[in-house]
Design an enzyme around this catalytic site. Structure first.
Site, mmCIF file in Angstrom:
data_model
loop_
_atom_site.group_PDB
_atom_site.id
_atom_site.type_symbol
_atom_site.label_atom_id
_atom_site.label_comp_id
_atom_site.label_asym_id
_atom_site.label_seq_id
_atom_site.Cartn_x
_atom_site.Cartn_y
_atom_site.Cartn_z
ATOM 1 N N ASP A 171 -12.534 2.989 -1.010
ATOM 2 C CA ASP A 171 -11.710 3.296 0.160
ATOM 3 C C ASP A 171 -12.313 4.518 0.846
ATOM 4 O OD1 ASP A 171 -9.619 2.905 1.870
ATOM 5 O OD2 ASP A 171 -8.175 4.034 0.672
ATOM 6 N N HIS A 172 -12.572 4.394 2.100
ATOM 7 C CA HIS A 172 -13.157 5.482 2.907
ATOM 8 C C HIS A 172 -14.501 5.931 2.320
ATOM 9 C CE1 HIS A 172 -8.796 6.690 4.177
ATOM 10 N NE2 HIS A 172 -9.073 5.433 4.380
ATOM 11 N N HIS B 199 0.853 -1.194 0.000
ATOM 12 C CA HIS B 199 0.000 0.000 0.000
ATOM 13 C C HIS B 199 0.888 1.243 0.000
ATOM 14 C CE1 HIS B 199 -2.778 3.071 1.420
ATOM 15 N NE2 HIS B 199 -3.759 2.267 1.056
ATOM 16 N N CYS C 9 -3.743 2.527 -4.827
ATOM 17 C CA CYS C 9 -4.639 3.367 -4.022
ATOM 18 C C CYS C 9 -4.655 4.779 -4.598
ATOM 19 C CB CYS C 9 -4.181 3.374 -2.564
ATOM 20 S SG CYS C 9 -5.182 4.450 -1.521
ATOM 21 N N HIS D 39 -7.788 0.273 -4.435
ATOM 22 C CA HIS D 39 -8.485 1.153 -3.486
ATOM 23 C C HIS D 39 -8.916 2.361 -4.289
ATOM 24 C CE1 HIS D 39 -6.461 -0.017 0.620
ATOM 25 N NE2 HIS D 39 -7.156 -1.000 0.091
ATOM 26 N N TYR E 192 -14.635 4.920 7.828
ATOM 27 C CA TYR E 192 -15.254 3.621 7.542
ATOM 28 C C TYR E 192 -16.695 3.493 8.030
ATOM 29 C CZ TYR E 192 -10.845 2.060 5.686
ATOM 30 O OH TYR E 192 -9.730 1.933 4.898
#
Ligand code: DNO
Length: 389
Positions: free
Chosen positions: A347-348, A235, A273, A300, A364
């Site tokens: 993601d998020h 990541h 990501c 992501h 999250y």
């Protein structure tokens, strides 16, 4: 071919439960055994226990996020050899249970860093925010990191002094608390003493040394992963530059290319990501797919909006600086060419609607992620259908 949609679940303590996750329409779950201390072995028994919970809800555990790498390994000191051997055993156990992708990072001490975890957007939803001056003020005047002033130019120090003088005590306290937040999957916070001691323990570890330690780790674990048909997905750093005087080695395309070239293997790859890499304007998000796509094993998808002063907030998944249309199109072409369905997760997400009254892991909450996933699903479907001629 479409992406394999997943959502992250932090485990039985997550207030977003598996039933909620299933209602998002995803087929897979991304999780980790957060209760096992970093450096210890993940046993088959523990893995299967988690797996059975997920399967009981009609989903599969496809991706581990993360099998964490200990600070000893990152520093190449202390128990690092034992931790690497344990890591290999965990890989064997995960492969034996049918897991395919292992996400990890090589960020020293802290994972992601934000100064505000409830930045109010014009529509009342809340987002994660990184305010550069607040962070500089935190580093210099709240954490009081020895030697920190060497990392900043004089005008920025003056602006941080001004920030301290003009902001309310409440705001300062918030920045202090947010910057000390623990790792994803924990609600805990570091104390300033803990952070200062951890930073001190990285003394003498330059960027070059950290990279060397990463390559050493990869030379050990990648052959094991390859034999087990696992894919390792590193990541990127978040934010993608040095913070608190710590070195960072996974921030740019060059960094990623170096990592892949150092240990060539189909098992040595990237968690692509867009949120982390996209904070740097010099990261060419589409170019990274074009040039390093063979090594992308997990996606992501998230968006950020940056300004000229080094601040950024997490925007809508299809808004922000990353051109999500072009990115998703390029990813779909890549999957077609490689003949694989890559796992993806939104993601998020923004904290919104009913979730504004709940306490979830920062970034999250359920509804905002569900919105992100639904938008990405529609985008994907539209592009995919238009690609078929
Ligand atoms: C943040 C996440 C990261 C990620 C780790 C992977 O929300 O994307 O914390 O899980 O860096 O090791």
């Amino acid at each position: 071919m479409l992406m394999h949609e997943t959502m992250r679940w932090f485990g039985p303590h997550d207030i977003v439960n598996l039933r909620d996750i299933r209602q998002s329409g995803c087929a897979g779950v991304v999780t980790a055994l957060h209760h096992i201390p970093v450096g210890d072995v993940w046993t088959v028994e523990e893995i299967q226990l988690r797996q059975s919970m997920i399967e009981a809800e009609g989903m599969t555990w496809t991706v581990v996020e993360s099998l964490p790498v200990s600070d000893d390994i990152k520093k190449g000191r202390g128990n690092y050899l034992l931790h690497i051997e344990n890591y290999k055993i965990s890989l064997e156990n995960l492969a034996a249970c049918g897991i395919k992708v292992i996400t990890y990072n090589f960020m020293p001490v802290l994972d992601w860093l934000r100064t505000n975890i409830s930045y109010t957007l014009p529509n009342g939803a809340k987002a994660l925010y990184f305010e550069r001056l607040a962070f500089v003020a935190f580093d210099l005047y709240m954490l009081k990191r020895p030697g920190a002033e060497k990392d900043y130019e004089l005008p920025e120090i003056a602006a941080a002094i001004d920030w301290m003088a003009t902001r309310s005590e409440e705001e300062k306290e918030q920045v202090f608390n947010n910057a000390l937040l623990g790792l994803p999957g924990s609600m805990g916070r570091f104390t300033p003493e803990e952070v200062l001691a951890a930073l001190d323990s990285y003394k003498g570890i330059s960027t070059g040394k950290l990279k060397e330690n990463l390559i050493y780790f990869l030379r050990e674990v990648v052959p094991v992963a390859e034999k087990l048909h696992l894919k390792m997905a590193i990541h990127p750093d978040d934010p993608p530059y040095a913070v608190l005087g710590l070195p960072r080695v996974v921030s740019s395309e060059q960094d990623i290319a170096d990592i892949i070239q150092a240990v060539p293997s189909p098992a040595n790859g990237l968690c692509y990501c867009t949120g982390s890499l996209g904070v740097r304007a010099d990261n060419d998000l589409v170019g990274i797919i074009k040039r390093l796509g063979q090594h992308i094993h997990f996606l992501h998808l998230r968006n950020t909006k940056r300004d000229a002063n080094g601040n950024f907030f997490e925007a809508d998944h299809l808004g922000g600086d990353a051109d999500m249309f072009t990115i998703v199109r390029e990813l779909l072409l890549l999957m077609r060419q490689r003949n694989v369905s890559l796992p993806v997760r939104p993601d998020h997400g923004h904290q919104m609607l009913d979730d504004l009254n709940k306490t979830t892991y920062p970034g999250y909450s359920a509804i905002g992620r569900l919105k992100g996933l639904a938008e990405l699903r529609g985008l994907q479907m539209g592009i995919s259908r238009s690609l078929v001629d």
